[in-house]
Design a protein around this motif. Structure first.
Motif, PDB file in Angstrom:
ATOM      1  N   ASP A 263     -84.124   2.466  98.768  1.00 57.26           N
ATOM      2  CA  ASP A 263     -85.479   2.924  98.477  1.00 57.26           C
ATOM      3  C   ASP A 263     -85.532   3.736  97.181  1.00 57.26           C
ATOM      4  N   SER A 264     -84.549   3.511  96.284  1.00 57.70           N
ATOM      5  CA  SER A 264     -84.525   4.208  95.001  1.00 57.70           C
ATOM      6  C   SER A 264     -83.993   3.251  93.935  1.00 57.70           C
ATOM      7  N   VAL A 265     -83.968   3.735  92.700  1.00 53.33           N
ATOM      8  CA  VAL A 265     -83.464   2.887  91.617  1.00 53.33           C
ATOM      9  C   VAL A 265     -81.949   2.763  91.726  1.00 53.33           C
ATOM     10  N   TRP A 266     -81.423   1.701  91.123  1.00 54.77           N
ATOM     11  CA  TRP A 266     -79.989   1.437  91.191  1.00 54.77           C
ATOM     12  C   TRP A 266     -79.217   2.383  90.271  1.00 54.77           C
ATOM     13  N   PHE A 267     -79.763   2.645  89.078  1.00 55.60           N
ATOM     14  CA  PHE A 267     -79.059   3.448  88.077  1.00 55.60           C
ATOM     15  C   PHE A 267     -79.925   4.661  87.705  1.00 55.60           C
ATOM     16  N   PRO A 268     -79.982   5.667  88.553  1.00 55.51           N
ATOM     17  CA  PRO A 268     -80.923   6.788  88.343  1.00 55.51           C
ATOM     18  C   PRO A 268     -80.601   7.649  87.135  1.00 55.51           C
ATOM     19  N   ALA A 269     -79.351   7.779  86.745  1.00 55.45           N
ATOM     20  CA  ALA A 269     -78.984   8.685  85.653  1.00 55.45           C
ATOM     21  C   ALA A 269     -78.852   7.969  84.316  1.00 55.45           C
ATOM     22  N   ARG A 270     -79.299   6.743  84.250  1.00 56.52           N
ATOM     23  CA  ARG A 270     -79.098   5.957  83.034  1.00 56.52           C
ATOM     24  C   ARG A 270     -80.021   6.432  81.911  1.00 56.52           C
ATOM     25  N   GLU A 271     -79.433   6.544  80.710  1.00 54.39           N
ATOM     26  CA  GLU A 271     -80.203   6.869  79.515  1.00 54.39           C
ATOM     27  C   GLU A 271     -80.428   5.591  78.710  1.00 54.39           C
ATOM     28  N   ARG A 272     -81.662   5.340  78.352  1.00 54.33           N
ATOM     29  CA  ARG A 272     -81.972   4.149  77.577  1.00 54.33           C
ATOM     30  C   ARG A 272     -81.564   4.358  76.117  1.00 54.33           C
ATOM     31  N   ARG A 273     -80.931   3.341  75.559  1.00 58.10           N
ATOM     32  CA  ARG A 273     -80.436   3.431  74.193  1.00 58.10           C
ATOM     33  C   ARG A 273     -81.315   2.628  73.238  1.00 58.10           C
ATOM     34  N   THR A 274     -81.276   3.019  71.969  1.00 57.80           N
ATOM     35  CA  THR A 274     -81.971   2.270  70.930  1.00 57.80           C
ATOM     36  C   THR A 274     -81.109   1.086  70.518  1.00 57.80           C
ATOM     37  N   PRO A 275     -81.678  -0.099  70.396  1.00 59.59           N
ATOM     38  CA  PRO A 275     -80.859  -1.255  70.009  1.00 59.59           C
ATOM     39  C   PRO A 275     -80.260  -1.059  68.624  1.00 59.59           C
ATOM     40  N   PRO A 276     -78.977  -1.331  68.449  1.00 57.70           N
ATOM     41  CA  PRO A 276     -78.347  -1.154  67.136  1.00 57.70           C
ATOM     42  C   PRO A 276     -78.833  -2.194  66.133  1.00 57.70           C
ATOM     43  N   GLU A 434     -72.454  -4.367  73.594  1.00 61.86           N
ATOM     44  CA  GLU A 434     -72.321  -3.256  74.534  1.00 61.86           C
ATOM     45  C   GLU A 434     -73.704  -2.722  74.914  1.00 61.86           C
ATOM     46  N   TRP A 435     -74.579  -2.576  73.903  1.00 64.31           N
ATOM     47  CA  TRP A 435     -75.953  -2.120  74.191  1.00 64.31           C
ATOM     48  C   TRP A 435     -76.651  -3.094  75.129  1.00 64.31           C
ATOM     49  N   TYR A 436     -76.540  -4.369  74.890  1.00 71.65           N
ATOM     50  CA  TYR A 436     -77.196  -5.390  75.719  1.00 71.65           C
ATOM     51  C   TYR A 436     -76.708  -5.302  77.165  1.00 71.65           C
ATOM     52  N   ARG A 437     -75.404  -5.134  77.319  1.00 68.28           N
ATOM     53  CA  ARG A 437     -74.831  -5.074  78.666  1.00 68.28           C
ATOM     54  C   ARG A 437     -75.287  -3.832  79.415  1.00 68.28           C
ATOM     55  N   HIS A 438     -75.447  -2.702  78.699  1.00 70.09           N
ATOM     56  CA  HIS A 438     -75.824  -1.446  79.346  1.00 70.09           C
ATOM     57  C   HIS A 438     -77.332  -1.206  79.368  1.00 70.09           C
ATOM     58  N   THR A 439     -78.088  -2.114  78.776  1.00 69.61           N
ATOM     59  CA  THR A 439     -79.541  -1.933  78.759  1.00 69.61           C
ATOM     60  C   THR A 439     -80.253  -3.121  79.388  1.00 69.61           C
ATOM     61  N   VAL A 440     -80.230  -4.262  78.728  1.00 60.06           N
ATOM     62  CA  VAL A 440     -80.976  -5.422  79.210  1.00 60.06           C
ATOM     63  C   VAL A 440     -80.407  -5.951  80.524  1.00 60.06           C
ATOM     64  N   VAL A 441     -79.091  -6.075  80.609  1.00 59.33           N
ATOM     65  CA  VAL A 441     -78.481  -6.611  81.840  1.00 59.33           C
ATOM     66  C   VAL A 441     -78.706  -5.647  83.005  1.00 59.33           C
ATOM     67  N   LEU A 442     -78.629  -4.339  82.745  1.00 63.92           N
ATOM     68  CA  LEU A 442     -78.885  -3.370  83.817  1.00 63.92           C
ATOM     69  C   LEU A 442     -80.360  -3.364  84.215  1.00 63.92           C
ATOM     70  N   ASP A 443     -81.249  -3.629  83.251  1.00 63.03           N
ATOM     71  CA  ASP A 443     -82.667  -3.783  83.598  1.00 63.03           C
ATOM     72  C   ASP A 443     -82.855  -4.955  84.559  1.00 63.03           C
ATOM     73  N   ALA A 444     -82.146  -6.050  84.287  1.00 62.97           N
ATOM     74  CA  ALA A 444     -82.244  -7.230  85.161  1.00 62.97           C
ATOM     75  C   ALA A 444     -81.674  -6.924  86.548  1.00 62.97           C
ATOM     76  N   LEU A 445     -80.577  -6.165  86.611  1.00 64.60           N
ATOM     77  CA  LEU A 445     -80.025  -5.779  87.910  1.00 64.60           C
ATOM     78  C   LEU A 445     -80.994  -4.863  88.653  1.00 64.60           C
ATOM     79  N   GLU A 446     -81.624  -3.963  87.930  1.00 67.21           N
ATOM     80  CA  GLU A 446     -82.596  -3.064  88.555  1.00 67.21           C
ATOM     81  C   GLU A 446     -83.769  -3.864  89.142  1.00 67.21           C
ATOM     82  N   ASP A 447     -84.213  -4.868  88.388  1.00 64.39           N
ATOM     83  CA  ASP A 447     -85.296  -5.735  88.870  1.00 64.39           C
ATOM     84  C   ASP A 447     -84.854  -6.511  90.104  1.00 64.39           C
ATOM     85  N   LEU A 448     -83.608  -6.972  90.082  1.00 63.19           N
ATOM     86  CA  LEU A 448     -83.057  -7.703  91.222  1.00 63.19           C
ATOM     87  C   LEU A 448     -82.995  -6.812  92.462  1.00 63.19           C
ATOM     88  N   HIS A 449     -82.608  -5.563  92.251  1.00 63.89           N
ATOM     89  CA  HIS A 449     -82.531  -4.605  93.356  1.00 63.89           C
ATOM     90  C   HIS A 449     -83.907  -4.336  93.958  1.00 63.89           C
TER      91      HIS A 449
END
Length: 456
Positions: A263-276, A434-449
């Motif tokens: 009943d919560s987000v998957w990655f609560p402490a995640r900081e969003r990064r600016t794309p390089p 690395e940014w893509y894996r820690h941002t976009v892919v985690l967004d997709a996992l969060e959506d899946l959750h």
């Protein structure tokens, strides 16, 4: 591999010579003023199999007297380990300055008399001294370029041996069909191509299916889904919504620890990064690009830098650690199928990934680095030389993948400008991955959750 750009930096790579010896090439940047320059530290720890070291001074503005003494001390240390030190200095003024400080030059003096020449390599006297543990009295030798150093260090001409045929070597004729057995009619070329394409498709599906099935099982159990079709629908929906490949999303699901709560987000402490920013692809919008677009730009830029017509990009599989082909150009389907997955040995790209340093193979036909089936597949594709550059974000030294360029003829070592361009591109690409894996892919996992939690 050292950091790119800026004063006092160094990048190291392996240049493999025609019959297996290696040259440890260290690309120095910034003035060499003392023994603390990173190039001297890199030179002191060559990769296994490298019998000589060359420090490329093309991007070095000056070498102080103390720096000269440090280079001489480095040469003595390497000589004790039966390795020579060469200094690649394309600038004539710098070559004269080094010679004035007592360092040998391949153009004359000590090196021409008893050491190294660009035409003939190391003299017999120098080779004998090397075997005794004091190569050319432990003196550095000045040459014009890394390519000249590699040509001089080569022990024999780059020619295929009988056991290692070139791509142009004729293949033995197949034995004729016995007269007692009627010959079968040949398969039409179009049908043969269709069958081979179907086989490749089935093999690719067989390689991906276990991973996706494993991800489906995790989703079924975690969210109490009714069946595997519901799990696949969740995967497919999140994959399409965030433009993430299904295999990439399945891999992330399998390798990422599960959420603590439903009943919560998957990655609560995640900081969003600016794309390089990707300076080598200024027209690419990095925030919305996908891996296919970025890797296509990486391959295109790499081939432009070295003037190649063939190349491929591989990424490291987080599950197995193998290299997996993601993009290719100018290579036939047989090559792509053979090298679809590459382990930790037997190829230049594998060595580049394992040692986290670029590997240049001057002649594929004679280099013992390659296992024989791999050599045959590369030669059959028309490649006789290659440069394999790891995609590494400094200072992690953990490769995201490898980009390789292939050439129809044996290759020379890269110039300082080419090496710098490839390294800068590789560092930028690795940072974006690395940014893509820690941002976009985690967004997709969060959506899946979120989608999966609604089933509970």
């Amino acid at each position: 591999m050292g950091a790119t750009g800026g004063p006092g930096t160094a990048r190291a790579e392996v240049v493999r010579l025609p019959h297996g010896d290696g040259l440890w090439a260290v690309r120095a940047e910034g003035g060499v003023t003392d023994a603390d320059h990173p190039a001297l530290h890199e030179a002191a720890r060559p990769a296994p199999g490298c019998t000589a070291v060359v420090i490329d001074l093309a991007l070095v503005p000056h070498v102080s007297p103390e720096g000269v003494r440090a280079l001489a001390a480095c040469a003595r240390t390497l000589a004790a380990d039966r390795r020579a030190l060469l200094l690649a200095a394309p600038n004539e003024r710098l070559r004269r300055a080094l010679s004035a400080e007592g360092i040998s030059s391949a153009e004359g003096g000590h090196a021409a008399e008893g050491g190294f020449s660009a035409e003939g390599g190391f003299s017999a006297e120098s080779r004998s001294a090397a075997e005794g543990g004091s190569f050319s009295a432990g003196r550095p030798i000045v040459v014009r370029s890394v390519a000249e150093a590699a040509a001089g260090c080569a022990t024999s001409p780059a020619q295929p041996t009988a056991a290692q045929p070139s791509a142009a070597s004729p293949t033995p004729a197949a034995p004729s069909t016995p007269a007692t057995q009627p010959a079968e009619p040949p398969t039409p070329p179009g049908e043969l191509l269709r069958l081979r394409k179907e086989i490749r498709h089935l093999r690719a599906k067989a390689r991906t299916h276990p991973l996706v099935s494993r991800a489906q099982g995790i989703l079924e159990e975690r969210y109490r889904l009714p069946d595997d079709r519901a799990a696949f629908s969740l995967l497919e929906a999140s994959s399409q919504r965030f433009n993430v490949r299904l295999r990439t999303l399945a891999t992330a699901l399998v390798t990422t620890p599960g959420p603590r709560s439903y009943d919560s987000v998957w990655f609560p402490a995640r900081e969003r990064r600016t794309p390089p920013r990707l300076a080598f692809a200024p027209g690419l919008r990095t925030a919305s690009a996908n891996t296919a677009e970025v890797l296509s730009a990486v391959l295109r830029r790499s081939m432009e830098v070295v003037g190649a017509d063939m190349g491929n990009v591989q990424l490291v599989d987080p599950v197995t650690g193998d290299l997996r082909i993601e993009k290719h150009r100018g290579l036939d389907e047989d090559f792509v199928e053979f090298f679809d997955r590459v382990g930790k040995d037997g190829t230049a790209c594998a060595q580049a990934s394992q040692q986290v340093t670029r590997v240049t193979v001057t002649d594929v036909a004679t280099d013992p680095l390659f296992e024989e089936p791999a050599r045959e597949a590369i030669l059959a594709a028309g490649s006789r030389g290659c440069h394999s550059t790891p995609l590494v974000k400094q200072p992690s030294d953990l490769p995201e993948g490898v980009v390789s360029t292939h050439h129809e003829r044996p290759v020379r070592a890269l110039s300082a400008a080419e090496a710098r361009a490839l390294d800068e591109m590789a560092a930028q690409a690795a940072q974006w991955l690395e940014w893509y894996r820690h941002t976009v892919v985690l967004d997709a996992l969060e959506d899946l959750h979120f989608a999966g939690s609604t089933w509970r």
